[in-house]
Design a protein around this motif. Structure first.
Motif, short mmCIF file in Angstrom:
data_model
loop_
_atom_site.label_atom_id
_atom_site.label_comp_id
_atom_site.label_asym_id
_atom_site.label_seq_id
_atom_site.Cartn_x
_atom_site.Cartn_y
_atom_site.Cartn_z
N GLN A 1 0.81 -1.22 0.00
CA GLN A 1 0.00 0.00 0.00
C GLN A 1 0.85 1.27 0.00
O GLN A 1 0.35 2.36 -0.29
CB GLN A 1 -0.93 0.00 1.22
CG GLN A 1 -1.90 -1.16 1.27
CD GLN A 1 -2.77 -1.23 0.03
OE1 GLN A 1 -3.33 -0.22 -0.41
NE2 GLN A 1 -2.88 -2.42 -0.56
N THR B 1 0.69 3.32 -3.11
CA THR B 1 -0.43 4.25 -3.24
C THR B 1 -0.24 5.48 -2.35
O THR B 1 -0.45 6.61 -2.78
CB THR B 1 -1.74 3.54 -2.85
OG1 THR B 1 -1.93 2.41 -3.70
CG2 THR B 1 -2.93 4.48 -2.99
N VAL B 2 0.20 5.23 -1.12
CA VAL B 2 0.34 6.32 -0.15
C VAL B 2 1.44 7.29 -0.53
O VAL B 2 1.32 8.51 -0.31
CB VAL B 2 0.63 5.72 1.26
CG1 VAL B 2 1.00 6.82 2.25
CG2 VAL B 2 -0.57 4.94 1.76
N ASP C 1 -1.77 8.13 6.00
CA ASP C 1 -3.07 7.65 5.53
C ASP C 1 -3.28 6.20 5.98
O ASP C 1 -3.09 5.26 5.22
CB ASP C 1 -3.13 7.76 3.99
CG ASP C 1 -4.49 7.37 3.43
OD1 ASP C 1 -5.37 6.96 4.21
OD2 ASP C 1 -4.66 7.46 2.20
N SER D 1 -6.00 4.55 6.61
CA SER D 1 -7.08 3.80 5.96
C SER D 1 -6.59 3.12 4.69
O SER D 1 -6.97 1.97 4.40
CB SER D 1 -8.26 4.72 5.65
OG SER D 1 -7.92 5.72 4.71
N THR D 2 -5.72 3.79 3.93
CA THR D 2 -5.17 3.17 2.72
C THR D 2 -4.19 2.06 3.08
O THR D 2 -4.23 0.97 2.49
CB THR D 2 -4.47 4.23 1.85
OG1 THR D 2 -5.43 5.19 1.42
CG2 THR D 2 -3.83 3.59 0.63
N GLU E 1 -6.22 -0.79 4.51
CA GLU E 1 -7.34 -1.18 3.66
C GLU E 1 -8.65 -1.28 4.44
O GLU E 1 -9.58 -1.99 4.05
CB GLU E 1 -7.05 -2.50 2.94
CG GLU E 1 -5.85 -2.46 2.02
CD GLU E 1 -5.60 -3.77 1.31
OE1 GLU E 1 -6.14 -3.96 0.20
OE2 GLU E 1 -4.88 -4.61 1.89
#
Length: 493
Positions: A77, A80-81, A140, A142-143, A146
């Motif tokens: 992840q 993405t972050v 982040d 939540s990212t 997940e």
């Protein structure tokens, strides 16, 4: 009760694993259908149906497996972050390369503070100290985990808010512990006792100190991570009451009229000042693979306290459970070794209490109520106590966090709740004796039984329930038919 909550949650996981794994494939399919995993219950239009949790395939039952097993890493992840980070942070993180062999040899020690550790060390979730430092404050989560952030709750009014009317009663009581997927909107649930509970909990800390709030070396990362995740959550869920400053250095609480400078206090003290929830944190010992209680705020314990349990392994904490070591220890240890960050769970534990005892350390005068059936007690003093529990792994540190909120409901509320009086009577009268003795409801039953019998007769007479209804776990569990209408009516919306 918080200790009971941990024990029952632990037992739930272990018993679910043991029972389910002994079934044939066809029997497992039947169980899954009965649990509702093949479809969704449409009876609660504004609250998602609760998804039942099924256990993962276990490891072999040996302690060597615990040392060799780590939870799934969410480090993918980061790709993405990283795009949301500043150029300085991106440069500090580097190219996201990962060498599994180096990782396995470079785990942070149980008591090691990541802030002063070498940048090449790793948390057991697969993040290097360099990456953890580069992510900075309030990344982040939540990212990375997940687990989505909650939806805003604009209708919420702290002065009128009631907790959802949890009624986690089941029959047959001994057959299922009813683990469900966490409803992410409701991880931290506030209600109208907020100010009272915050003040009560702060006074408990002032009076009892490390018996209710404590942290051990090596918990620096997990405590910071938990505090940041909770503050992010309540700011997203209740934006009318909470906010972080643009630089994330200050937290404004418009219910209490306070502003917390986050770096001025330990993360658990920030939570104590603002969140009326109990949190117990366990961390993996890289030398043994066992999970150990390393930090927590527990202000709602009945019969124990943080001081007596801090530093213990899971099986040491759960020693009071009969046959735990012989029948459940390996299953529990396996579950914790493999639990992913993206599958938090929830369940409820319940009991009946005289008045509303929040914290009852050993020797507390309130303990005397449990020794007698006091003939002077009235119905108005009897309360259902529900500890609504969640269990989740934090994505960066890997710490597993139990959190609990003690909710008290007057017994008299059951009068107009369909099927609840009948179901509770069935459980109290016919539940497995050892379980009911451990639950400790005897001291209230001389009041509870006649009240529930009266309510049951009224419900049959008024056509609320069928005369020949056979008590069983309700489809709406952990609620009851029509709960939303009652809940909304009581809050005025």
């Amino acid at each position: 009760m918080a200790m009971h909550a941990i024990i029952w949650l632990a037992s739930a996981i272990a018993l679910s694993l043991i029972t389910f794994l002994t079934l044939s494939r066809s029997q497992k399919n039947v169980v899954l259908r009965r649990l509702g995993l093949t479809g969704r219950n449409a009876s609660r239009p504004s609250t998602p149906s609760l998804e039942k949790q099924t256990p993962s395939k276990p490891l072999a039952s040996s302690t060597s497996d615990l040392l060799a097993t780590l939870p799934p890493t969410p480090r993918d992840q980061l790709r993405t972050v990283i795009h949301k980070l500043s150029a300085t942070q991106q440069e500090a993180i580097g190219d996201l390369s990962f060498d599994a062999d180096v990782f396995a040899r470079s785990l942070l020690g149980l008591e090691e503070d990541y802030r002063t550790a070498d940048d090449s060390k790793y948390s057991y979730m697969g993040f290097s100290v360099r990456e953890l430092k580069a992510l900075g404050d309030f990344p982040d989560y939540s990212t990375i985990s997940e687990v989505p952030m909650p939806n805003p709750y604009p209708e919420f009014n702290i002065d009128r808010a009631l907790p959802r009317p949890y009624r986690p009663f089941r029959w047959a009581y001994h057959q299922t512990m009813s683990l469900t997927k966490l409803e992410t909107d409701w991880w931290i649930e506030l209600e109208s006792t907020y100010k009272e509970r915050i003040a009560q909990r702060k006074e408990l800390y002032r009076k009892y100190g490390e018996s209710v709030l404590q942290w051990l070396p090596g918990s620096e990362l997990v405590c910071k991570e938990l505090m940041e995740m909770v503050l992010q959550f309540i700011c997203a869920r209740y934006p009318q009451y909470f906010s972080l400053s643009p630089d994330n250095s200050r937290f404004e609480n418009r219910i209490l009229g306070t502003v917390s400078v986050i770096k001025e206090k330990h993360p658990l003290l920030i939570l104590l000042d603002n969140v009326p929830e109990d949190f117990g944190i366990v961390l993996r010992d890289p030398e043994s693979g066992y999970y150990i209680f390393r930090a927590g705020i527990i202000c709602s314990a009945l019969g124990w306290n943080v001081r007596t349990k801090i530093g213990m392994k899971l099986h040491e904490i759960h020693q009071p459970i009969p046959d735990y070591k012989e029948k459940m220890q390996f299953s529990m240890d396996r579950y914790f070794s493999k639990m992913p960050a993206n599958k938090p769970i929830q369940r409820g534990s319940w009991g009946f209490e005289v008045d509303q005892p929040l914290y009852m350390p050993p020797g507390d005068p309130h303990e005397a109520y449990r020794d007698v059936q006091d003939a002077t007690l009235t119905r108005s003093r009897i309360h259902l106590r529900v500890d609504w529990q969640t269990l989740r792994r934090l994505p960066l540190s890997g710490g597993v966090v139990f959190n609990f909120k003690a909710l008290f409901t007057p017994l008299e509320e059951f009068r107009d709740e369909p099927y609840i009086p009948s179901l509770v009577l069935k459980v109290l009268r016919e539940g497995k004796k050892s379980i009911m003795k451990y639950k400790g409801t005897w001291h209230t039953e001389h009041i509870v039984f006649p009240a529930l019998e009266e309510y049951e007769k009224e419900q049959v007479k008024n056509g609320i329930i069928e005369k020949d209804w056979e008590p069983k776990t309700l489809e709406e569990s952990p609620w009851f038919p029509g709960w939303q209408e009652k809940w909304h009516r009581q809050q005025g919306f």
